[in-house]
Design an enzyme around this catalytic site. Sequence first.
Site, PDB file in Angstrom:
ATOM      1  N   VAL A 105     -69.741  42.715 121.825  1.00 29.35           N
ATOM      2  CA  VAL A 105     -70.699  42.637 122.931  1.00 29.35           C
ATOM      3  C   VAL A 105     -71.151  41.189 123.043  1.00 29.35           C
ATOM      4  O   VAL A 105     -71.507  40.562 122.040  1.00 29.35           O
ATOM      5  CB  VAL A 105     -71.915  43.553 122.693  1.00 29.35           C
ATOM      6  CG1 VAL A 105     -72.876  43.479 123.879  1.00 29.35           C
ATOM      7  CG2 VAL A 105     -71.479  44.994 122.449  1.00 29.35           C
ATOM      8  N   CYS A 106     -71.109  40.644 124.255  1.00 24.00           N
ATOM      9  CA  CYS A 106     -71.654  39.319 124.542  1.00 24.00           C
ATOM     10  C   CYS A 106     -71.037  38.265 123.620  1.00 24.00           C
ATOM     11  O   CYS A 106     -69.828  38.151 123.515  1.00 24.00           O
ATOM     12  CB  CYS A 106     -73.181  39.377 124.438  1.00 24.00           C
ATOM     13  SG  CYS A 106     -74.044  38.001 125.208  1.00 24.00           S
ATOM     14  N   ALA A 107     -71.869  37.492 122.922  1.00 28.29           N
ATOM     15  CA  ALA A 107     -71.364  36.417 122.067  1.00 28.29           C
ATOM     16  C   ALA A 107     -70.549  36.927 120.893  1.00 28.29           C
ATOM     17  O   ALA A 107     -69.872  36.143 120.226  1.00 28.29           O
ATOM     18  CB  ALA A 107     -72.533  35.577 121.554  1.00 28.29           C
ATOM     19  N   THR A 125     -66.878  37.640 127.978  1.00 28.99           N
ATOM     20  CA  THR A 125     -68.165  37.493 127.298  1.00 28.99           C
ATOM     21  C   THR A 125     -69.214  37.222 128.374  1.00 28.99           C
ATOM     22  O   THR A 125     -68.933  37.305 129.570  1.00 28.99           O
ATOM     23  CB  THR A 125     -68.114  36.356 126.255  1.00 28.99           C
ATOM     24  OG1 THR A 125     -69.341  36.359 125.496  1.00 28.99           O
ATOM     25  CG2 THR A 125     -67.948  34.991 126.920  1.00 28.99           C
TER      26      THR A 125
END
Length: 300
Positions: A105-107, A125
């Site tokens: 998730v994300c970073a 991302t």
Amino acid sequence: MTRVVFVLLPEVHLLDLAGPAQVFAGADGFGQPYTLDYVAERPQVLSAEGLPLVARTDWPVLGRDDLIMVPGWRGPVLRDGPVLHASAVERLRAHHAAGGTIASVCAGADALGQAGMLDGRRCTTHHQLQDELAARYPRATVVRDVLFTTDDRVVTSAGIASGIDLALHLLAARHGPALAARVARDMVVYARRNGNAPQASAMLRHRSHLDDTVHRVQSLIDTHYAEPLPLSRLAAHAGVSARTLTRLFAKATDGLTPLRYQQALRLERAEHLISQGTTVESAAREVGFEDARMLRRLRR
């Protein structure tokens, strides 16, 4: 029993973690058993929001149907983020080699990159980190402005709340869309978005300005986007002339007129309906177009 292991790195974002965790815990409540584990290098991890989290330092035994997920963390740039421990790198590689699925998730995509899991694969991302992710891992194909990607059991999602969409997608792929819909409804999630949906909706993209007059008009359009909204009505709502509203609106939204903003909302909602199986004609009527011709033009 399916096991989900969340790898917690320093300054992990709570929603990156809690959103997917709630999805899988919700599936367990509907009779699809899931066990959640939280693994870290140390027994306590401080979240980005200041809440300390307790984790185990040993890894459970995983099968090919189990999932490893790496939530993202706080930081404006990836290069200053945490370094994935060597033992975690080996765990990710071994699990994938054995047929398991790895997600971020994300970073958290940067942790997958450190483990070499992005090489030769599509990934994504948070929109603010995409350029840096592409530069750090040139062998990866960074897909921009999508909610999540899947490529050979490596699944990456965009910023923060998109982890919920990713987890619901995994539920639907493993157990069917009915279970994912039940979990989404139980979580009071508006809808399960597909991976190609844009990271930032039209409402978010054009509401970062500071003009209160334009915000008032946008709020009216957001609520009644499927209705006819003549410029005179919008101007009266804002207490300004039609000419003044047009000028202010264009300045605040990088050149949009109120009508173009309304059309963007209609198009976005129609695209969602079509992705869920609605015909173009039905979607056009649902969002306020008299027929499908305008919708088709806007989609092109």
